[in-house]
Design an enzyme around this catalytic site. Structure first.
Site, PDB file in Angstrom:
ATOM      1  N   ASN A  12       0.865  -1.183   0.000  1.00 40.12           N
ATOM      2  CA  ASN A  12       0.000   0.000   0.000  1.00 40.12           C
ATOM      3  C   ASN A  12       0.903   1.234   0.000  1.00 40.12           C
ATOM      4  OD1 ASN A  12      -1.786   2.052   0.571  1.00 40.12           O
ATOM      5  ND2 ASN A  12      -2.313   1.331   2.634  1.00 40.12           N
ATOM      6  N   LYS A  14       0.147   4.211  -0.269  1.00 42.24           N
ATOM      7  CA  LYS A  14      -0.528   5.387   0.312  1.00 42.24           C
ATOM      8  C   LYS A  14      -0.324   6.598  -0.604  1.00 42.24           C
ATOM      9  CE  LYS A  14      -0.210   3.261   4.797  1.00 42.24           C
ATOM     10  NZ  LYS A  14      -0.143   3.402   6.230  1.00 42.24           N
ATOM     11  N   HIS A 104      -9.453   0.917   4.717  1.00 38.95           N
ATOM     12  CA  HIS A 104      -8.201   1.113   5.461  1.00 38.95           C
ATOM     13  C   HIS A 104      -8.470   2.047   6.640  1.00 38.95           C
ATOM     14  CE1 HIS A 104      -4.173   2.442   6.474  1.00 38.95           C
ATOM     15  NE2 HIS A 104      -3.748   1.345   5.892  1.00 38.95           N
ATOM     16  N   GLU A 106      -6.979   4.495   7.715  1.00 39.04           N
ATOM     17  CA  GLU A 106      -6.831   5.930   7.384  1.00 39.04           C
ATOM     18  C   GLU A 106      -8.073   6.447   6.661  1.00 39.04           C
ATOM     19  OE1 GLU A 106      -3.005   5.492   5.502  1.00 39.04           O
ATOM     20  OE2 GLU A 106      -2.167   4.981   7.464  1.00 39.04           O
ATOM     21  N   GLU A 176      -5.135  -5.118  10.699  1.00 33.34           N
ATOM     22  CA  GLU A 176      -4.152  -4.058  10.883  1.00 33.34           C
ATOM     23  C   GLU A 176      -4.442  -3.309  12.182  1.00 33.34           C
ATOM     24  OE1 GLU A 176      -2.287  -2.927   6.853  1.00 33.34           O
ATOM     25  OE2 GLU A 176      -4.010  -1.637   7.171  1.00 33.34           O
ATOM     26  N   GLY A 182       2.543   2.286  10.895  1.00 33.28           N
ATOM     27  CA  GLY A 182       3.487   3.394  10.740  1.00 33.28           C
ATOM     28  C   GLY A 182       4.198   3.801  12.016  1.00 33.28           C
ATOM     29  N   SER A 222       3.625  -1.950  10.461  1.00 30.78           N
ATOM     30  CA  SER A 222       5.081  -1.919  10.686  1.00 30.78           C
ATOM     31  C   SER A 222       5.775  -3.227  10.292  1.00 30.78           C
ATOM     32  CB  SER A 222       5.396  -1.547  12.143  1.00 30.78           C
ATOM     33  OG  SER A 222       4.922  -0.238  12.411  1.00 30.78           O
TER      34      SER A 222
HETATM   35  P1  PGA Z   1       2.826   0.288   7.749  1.00 32.30           P
HETATM   36  O1  PGA Z   1       1.348   0.465   7.133  1.00 32.30           O
HETATM   37  O2  PGA Z   1       3.401  -0.975   7.147  1.00 32.30           O
HETATM   38  O3  PGA Z   1       3.574   1.528   7.305  1.00 32.30           O
HETATM   39  O4  PGA Z   1       2.683   0.209   9.208  1.00 32.30           O
HETATM   40  C1  PGA Z   1       0.511  -0.619   6.932  1.00 32.30           C
HETATM   41  C2  PGA Z   1      -0.797  -0.163   6.327  1.00 32.30           C
HETATM   42  O5  PGA Z   1      -1.231   0.947   6.654  1.00 32.30           O
HETATM   43  O6  PGA Z   1      -1.384  -0.867   5.508  1.00 32.30           O
END
Ligand code: PGA
Length: 262
Positions: A12, A14, A104, A106, A176, A182, A222
């Site tokens: 992803n 983003k 997601h 976000e 997740e 992140g 992460s």
């Molecule tokens: P990350 O994000 O690997 O940067 O923690 C995962 C995600 O948001 O799908």
């Protein structure tokens, strides 16, 4: 991971890499990922750049087609077409992609997406032949308060109930935990695996054992090439949805690690 399910490594990106940078990065990683997926019929890699960069990444992929190296969108609307400024439809996504990430955290947090909306989008994706990767997970406060199971239950029910049974097996669920996204604070393989097992069990009560066994469940939060084996070695985790590490060469390393474990 069990052998009848593929291992899915999805990136992803983003809101990173516009058309030019995405094309450039794709030129670097597509040959390497292609080599891995050609070697291993159990491995599926999916790149999910921003919507505006889907086309240029598709073009790079088309110059060196590989089985099981696929393209995905990060979001879409559930309507087919019309006056929905700024949105893209399942039909548009289907022209370039096999997959779409939905719900997601976000999107849920910054754009107010509810379980109900995620459900509509999931149904639309399945109806138009897309593979939805539906994201669920608890936040830090819920985690601390021991509410993870309850939150997962509500999200699985709210986002994924009442789908046509024959389509339900095509859903991919990404667990997740929001506190792990992140932050550099990944869940442990054991804890993520426990939640993945719960998700599979819930899915079984909704759609029967056959769909539950076929369901792919990914971990996200992460993930790096250093910690990914903790997740891949759990029998209920079938790969990862990767954010930060997916816009770096570490993504190829993660795919390489997955390759050795399938
Ligand atoms: P990350 O994000 O690997 O940067 O923690 C995962 C995600 O948001 O799908």
């Amino acid at each position: 991971m069990i052998s009848s399910r593929s291992v899915i490594i999805a990136g992803n990106w983003k809101m990173n890499y516009g058309p030019k940078a995405a094309s450039h990065f794709a030129m670097e990683i597509v040959p390497k990922l292609g080599q891995l997926t050609r070697q291993n019929p159990g491995l599926l890699c999916i790149l999910c750049p921003p919507a505006i960069s889907l086309s240029p990444v598709r073009e790079v992929m088309d110059t060196m087609p590989s089985p099981r190296l696929e393209l995905g969108a990060q979001n879409m609307y559930f309507e087919e077409k019309g006056a929905f400024t700024g949105e893209i439809s399942p039909i548009m996504v289907r022209e370039l992609c096999t997959t779409v990430i939905l719900g997601h955290s976000e999107r849920r947090m910054y754009f107010g997406e509810s379980n109900e909306l995620v459900h509509k989008k999931t149904l639309a994706a399945l109806t138009y032949g897309l593979r939805p990767i539906v994201c669920i997970g608890e936040n830090e406060a819920q985690h601390q308060a021991g509410q993870t199971e309850q939150v997962i239950h509500t999200q699985v029910q709210g986002s994924l109930a009442h789908l046509p049974t024959e389509l339900a097996k095509d859903v991919v669920i990404a667990y997740e935990p929001i506190w792990a996204i992140g932050t550099g604070k990944a869940a442990t393989g054991k804890d993520a695996g426990k939640v993945a097992s719960l998700i599979r069990q819930l899915y079984g009560t909704m759609y029967g054992d056959e769909s539950a066994v076929a369901l792919h469940i990914l971990y996200g939060g992460s993930t790096t090439s250093e910690n990914c084996h903790h997740f891949f070695s759990h029998p209920d985790i079938d790969g990862a949805l990767i954010g930060g590490a997916s816009i770096k060469h570490d993504f190829v390393e993660i795919a390489r690690k997955a390759n050795t474990m399938v």
